[in-house]
Design a protein around this motif. Structure first.
Motif, PDB file in Angstrom:
ATOM      1  N   LEU A 687      32.102   6.683 -19.371  1.00 47.38           N
ATOM      2  CA  LEU A 687      31.587   7.738 -18.435  1.00 47.38           C
ATOM      3  C   LEU A 687      30.916   8.829 -18.903  1.00 47.38           C
ATOM      4  O   LEU A 687      31.531   9.270 -20.268  1.00 47.38           O
ATOM      5  N   LEU A 688      29.962   9.391 -18.437  1.00 43.75           N
ATOM      6  CA  LEU A 688      29.484  10.523 -18.997  1.00 43.75           C
ATOM      7  C   LEU A 688      29.033  11.246 -17.760  1.00 43.75           C
ATOM      8  O   LEU A 688      28.250  11.280 -16.842  1.00 43.75           O
ATOM      9  N   LEU A 689      29.281  12.707 -17.989  1.00 41.10           N
ATOM     10  CA  LEU A 689      29.319  13.633 -17.040  1.00 41.10           C
ATOM     11  C   LEU A 689      28.361  14.803 -17.686  1.00 41.10           C
ATOM     12  O   LEU A 689      28.768  15.394 -18.676  1.00 41.10           O
ATOM     13  N   ALA A 690      27.570  15.418 -16.763  1.00 43.25           N
ATOM     14  CA  ALA A 690      26.781  16.742 -17.037  1.00 43.25           C
ATOM     15  C   ALA A 690      27.120  17.590 -16.221  1.00 43.25           C
ATOM     16  O   ALA A 690      27.080  17.497 -15.120  1.00 43.25           O
ATOM     17  N   SER A 691      27.263  18.770 -16.361  1.00 43.85           N
ATOM     18  CA  SER A 691      27.491  20.100 -15.766  1.00 43.85           C
ATOM     19  C   SER A 691      26.645  21.016 -15.665  1.00 43.85           C
ATOM     20  O   SER A 691      26.296  21.560 -16.808  1.00 43.85           O
ATOM     21  N   GLU A 692      25.834  21.227 -14.611  1.00 39.96           N
ATOM     22  CA  GLU A 692      24.789  22.328 -14.749  1.00 39.96           C
ATOM     23  C   GLU A 692      25.209  23.586 -14.438  1.00 39.96           C
ATOM     24  O   GLU A 692      26.295  23.810 -13.449  1.00 39.96           O
ATOM     25  N   PRO A 693      24.924  24.567 -15.149  1.00 35.72           N
ATOM     26  CA  PRO A 693      25.504  25.955 -15.033  1.00 35.72           C
ATOM     27  C   PRO A 693      25.240  26.596 -13.660  1.00 35.72           C
ATOM     28  O   PRO A 693      23.795  26.571 -13.546  1.00 35.72           O
ATOM     29  N   MET A 694      25.901  27.088 -13.110  1.00 37.36           N
ATOM     30  CA  MET A 694      25.715  27.723 -11.520  1.00 37.36           C
ATOM     31  C   MET A 694      26.337  29.096 -11.631  1.00 37.36           C
ATOM     32  O   MET A 694      27.525  29.530 -11.912  1.00 37.36           O
ATOM     33  N   VAL A 695      25.748  30.021 -10.884  1.00 35.38           N
ATOM     34  CA  VAL A 695      25.854  31.338 -10.697  1.00 35.38           C
ATOM     35  C   VAL A 695      27.208  31.437  -9.660  1.00 35.38           C
ATOM     36  O   VAL A 695      27.985  32.056  -9.678  1.00 35.38           O
ATOM     37  N   TRP A 726      21.389  20.577 -16.616  1.00 38.93           N
ATOM     38  CA  TRP A 726      21.230  19.137 -16.480  1.00 38.93           C
ATOM     39  C   TRP A 726      21.311  18.781 -14.982  1.00 38.93           C
ATOM     40  O   TRP A 726      21.786  18.982 -14.397  1.00 38.93           O
ATOM     41  N   LYS A 727      20.490  18.017 -14.811  1.00 36.49           N
ATOM     42  CA  LYS A 727      20.042  17.252 -13.454  1.00 36.49           C
ATOM     43  C   LYS A 727      20.213  15.613 -13.348  1.00 36.49           C
ATOM     44  O   LYS A 727      20.613  15.297 -12.397  1.00 36.49           O
ATOM     45  N   GLY A 728      20.121  14.949 -14.461  1.00 34.06           N
ATOM     46  CA  GLY A 728      20.338  13.566 -14.357  1.00 34.06           C
ATOM     47  C   GLY A 728      20.486  13.013 -15.871  1.00 34.06           C
ATOM     48  O   GLY A 728      20.192  13.727 -16.930  1.00 34.06           O
ATOM     49  N   ILE A 729      21.268  11.984 -15.990  1.00 36.52           N
ATOM     50  CA  ILE A 729      21.615  11.233 -17.426  1.00 36.52           C
ATOM     51  C   ILE A 729      21.961   9.969 -17.221  1.00 36.52           C
ATOM     52  O   ILE A 729      22.235   9.460 -16.152  1.00 36.52           O
ATOM     53  N   ALA A 730      21.498   9.205 -18.240  1.00 34.31           N
ATOM     54  CA  ALA A 730      21.579   7.922 -18.170  1.00 34.31           C
ATOM     55  C   ALA A 730      21.932   7.121 -19.673  1.00 34.31           C
ATOM     56  O   ALA A 730      21.546   7.809 -20.510  1.00 34.31           O
ATOM     57  N   PHE A 731      22.709   6.210 -19.605  1.00 36.92           N
ATOM     58  CA  PHE A 731      22.681   5.292 -20.742  1.00 36.92           C
ATOM     59  C   PHE A 731      21.423   4.197 -20.516  1.00 36.92           C
ATOM     60  O   PHE A 731      21.250   3.649 -19.545  1.00 36.92           O
TER      61      PHE A 731
END
Length: 756
Positions: A687-695, A726-731
């Protein structure tokens, strides 16, 4: 990230996409000719060590959502390793902002002031600098906010104090180079803003998007005591950039937006327009600069946009040429493609087949090299270009390293290691076959300018299906059958519809599904194709009857929460993450709606069942929305759901019950803006999670992963690349290479470290 270990080893590497975003400002090192710094409206700060031909990002140490949206920057003429940057944005009509300082040439930054609000991607982004270092007093720095007034530091940026000036919209702040203690500040009126940020309300009244009225006049203020006291010198035009004539300390030149280029003979008290020879009607002027080698020469350019057909391709003008009349401007050259080198191929698409037709769009800054006579630089919508012959010819160096593109979707090839396809705003998709180190373009279709969701055929690696977004809010599904061929629009969609996601059936080759959002009455829903994507039909999926649009809370989600530019609905592309196909069962698919639920079909879309009960839809407020769904690659009944604010959830029984998987620390907020599921060597979910920073929830930019289905987690080090959205991520298909895409900073690639 606190609470979980951080993986050391290989870091993220930026992809070589060739720029593509708006470079809004440029400054030169005061002692080294080849060292330049560029700022971007969404991608932060870049540095070049070879005179503007190659670049690298300088965003280390930044974490918040708005730190890459840079409205202004400055370099100390006394200690050139010291730089400052002003960044900020607005959400829900609330401005935020920071002044950061770097003591190592921009490699790392730390916050030194939060008193002002800035608008790095706002209507004044392309104008002059609003932060400046006093050339006579090394410790004095001044900065004017988009909100919050004008502030002074008297200890080299370590502490700040607000001046008595009113809270106006500052367009330029400048110390006089020849008069110690003299500081100028120019403001911008409501009427002179970029009209993309305004609309006409009832009775013809101008209404500002995300802003409040500040007045219908620009102003020029001056202080002769470094900001302690001020006088109003002039009221009327807006002041976007201020320049000082080195031959006469009382003569000032200003770029005054719709009022053009103006000059003052008496230190800024009285002004006259100097527009002889310049195009006037409907043109904005935001930059004017003097040539230090031949000080009688000045350069300027109107802010040309694509619809302005009558303006020259590269509208760079010069005054003070030998034999010309005093004050008359002349076009340097009527450029054609032969005058340009090193510009990326994608610019041909925007220029209607002519690179020169696009090379001069939206020129924001002009610099005359202070060390090399005849060398000019310009920044615009695409990057930085260099001229060594006074503007006659231009070279862009392929914008190497200026990775400023807005991207959201990434898909891995099912059978080819290291192969990914990415989509992006304003461009057709790009394909990499070496894990992200280099790319080539898929073909676009006339009338469509950006790409959205994408998938690569499992049975035919040369077959691509992708969504394209066009002018007038139109869209289509396109098919390309080979790398060098043309794309065909196989499903044109009407105004307001958008291809949000594309997936191939997890078992049956050549069977595809598409998620189309927009007005339900116009056809938003789930579509399927049984012939490789050539023909499509709408499935039986229907959202709840109270929903008239998908997403249901469209304005909040797309214009406020997830957009890279506030208010610009569909500014970038489709997230490609709310449609999933089971790798174990033919015809078993999931569809998610941001706030209203998850539905599953087990017969290819003929019947649907809600399986989202128990998930935290808007549990912690309006920002708690579903953003990604996925099937397990190892367990037939395991399903994952990622939420903004609420993290990652999973179900082991096909969605009958759900539990939270990450983060489990009480009060910890995590945005699952991107989710990837692969297979570890031991057959467990990777599992891979990316978190976009948000105000909206104060989160930082983060990436975490788990090799055991979510029992244990590690954070990936990313302090060197800053606050990536980050908006998208893939193996890739082997689960070894990772490609992440972002809004504003392009793409990054990395190899998954071996298990210890």
């Amino acid at each position: 990230m606190a609470g979980i270990p951080s993986e050391t080893g290989q870091v993220w590497s930026p992809a070589s996409l060739g720029g593509g975003g708006y470079i809004t400002g440029l400054i030169q090192h005061p002692a080294q000719s080849g060292v330049l710094y560029a700022r971007c409206d969404v991608a932060g700060v870049f540095a070049s060590l070879d005179g503007g031909f190659t670049w690298e990002a300088r965003n280390g140490g930044l974490g918040k959502a708005y730190h890459h949206q840079v409205q202004s920057f400055a370099i100390s003429p006394h200690r050139p390793e010291v730089l400052y940057r002003c960044s900020g944005e607005v959400r829900s009509r609330t401005f935020c902002g920071s002044v950061h300082k770097s003591a190592d040439g921009g490699h790392t930054w730390r916050e030194v002031c939060t008193g002002m609000g800035f608008y790095g991607n706002g209507p004044t982004r392309m104008y002059g600098e609003v932060i400046a270092v006093d050339p006579h007093h090394p410790e004095v720095v001044a900065a004017g906010g988009y909100t919050g007034g004008l502030w002074i530091s008297r200890d080299e940026g370590e502490s700040w104090k607000r001046t008595p000036l009113p809270e106006e919209r500052y367009g330029c702040v400048a110390f006089h180079p020849g008069i110690p203690g003299m500081l100028y500040a120019g403001t911008i009126s409501d009427e002179d803003l970029n009209m993309d940020y305004a609309e006409t309300g009832e009775g013809g009244v101008l209404e500002l998007l995300q802003d409040l009225p500040r007045g219908n006049a620009g102003r020029l203020y001056a202080s002769s005591d470094l900001g302690d006291t001020w006088m109003l010198l002039h009221e009327g035009p807006s002041f976007a950039e201020l320049a000082f004539d080195s031959r006469d300390p009382q003569r000032l030149i200003a770029a005054c937006i719709w009022n053009g280029i103006c000059s003052s003979p008496d230190g800024g008290r009285n002004w006259q327009t100097d527009m002889a020879g310049l195009p006037e009607a409907g043109q904005r002027y935001g930059s004017v600069v003097q040539d230090s080698h031949q000080p009688q020469r000045w350069y300027t350019a109107p802010d040309v946009r694509p619809h302005m057909k009558a303006v020259p391709p590269v509208p760079l003008y010069v005054s003070g040429l030998a034999g010309s009349r005093s004050g008359e401007w002349q076009l340097i050259r009527q450029h054609n493609d032969e005058d340009l080198s090193g510009f990326p191929d994608y610019m041909d698409h925007f220029g209607g087949g002519s690179r020169a037709a696009a090379a001069g769009w939206a020129i924001s800054t002009i610099i005359a090299d202070r060390f090399v006579e005849g060398r000019l630089y310009l920044t615009n919508w695409y990057g930085v270009a260099v001229s060594s012959d006074g503007g006659g010819t231009w070279c862009a160096g392929q914008f190497r390293g200026l990775e400023t593109t807005c991207m959201e979707a990434v898909a891995a090839a099912p059978q080819q290691p290291g192969k990914f396809c990415v989509t992006m705003a304003d461009h057709p998709p790009k394909v990499t076959e070496n894990g992200g180190r280099s790319y080539w373009n898929l073909p676009g279709i006339p009338g469509y300018s950006g790409s959205t969701a994408v998938t690569i055929s499992r049975s035919d690696p040369h077959r691509y299906l992708y969504g394209l977004a066009g002018h007038g809010r139109t869209a289509c599904i396109a098919v390309c059958r080979n790398a060098g061929g043309k794309a065909s629009a196989v499903l044109p969609l009407g105004a307001g519809l958008f291809v949000q996601a594309l997936r191939e059936d997890g078992v049956k080759n050549g069977s595809f599904y598409a998620y189309v959002d927009g007005p339900v009455a116009s056809g938003a829903g789930i579509y399927r194709s049984s012939d490789g994507g050539m023909t499509w039909e709408q499935t039986a999926f229907r959202p709840p009857s109270y929903m008239d649009t998908i997403p249901y809370h469209k304005t909040w989600i797309e214009a406020e929460l997830l957009s890279v530019v506030v208010y610009q609905v569909k500014n970038a592309c489709g997230a490609n993450q709310l449609l999933a196909a089971s790798p174990f069962h033919q015809g078993r698919i999931l569809v998610g709606e941001w706030t209203e639920g998850i539905w599953e079909s087990r017969d290819g879309g003929d019947t649907w069942k809600s399986i989202g009960e128990g998930l935290p839809f808007q549990r912690s407020g309006p920002a708690s929305v579903l953003n990604a769904i996925a099937y397990s690659t190892n367990h037939p009944d395991r399903v994952y759901a990622g939420f903004i604010s609420e993290g990652l959830w999973h179900s082991s029984n096909g969605g009958r019950t759900w539990s939270k998987l990450y983060p489990l620390v009480e009060g910890k907020v995590f945005n699952v803006s991107a989710l990837a599921v692969g297979t570890d060597d031991e057959g467990e979910d990777l599992l891979l999670l990316a978190s976009e920073p948000m105000v909206v929830n104060g989160t930082d930019s983060q990436v975490v992963y788990s090799r055991d289905g979510g029992c244990r987690w590690q954070a990936w080090e990313q302090s060197g690349i800053g606050a990536v959205r980050w908006k998208g991520i893939a193996f890739d298909c082997e689960g070894r290479q990772v490609l992440g895409v972002s809004c504003g900073n392009g793409a990054f690639h990395k190899r998954l470290a071996d298990k210890i």
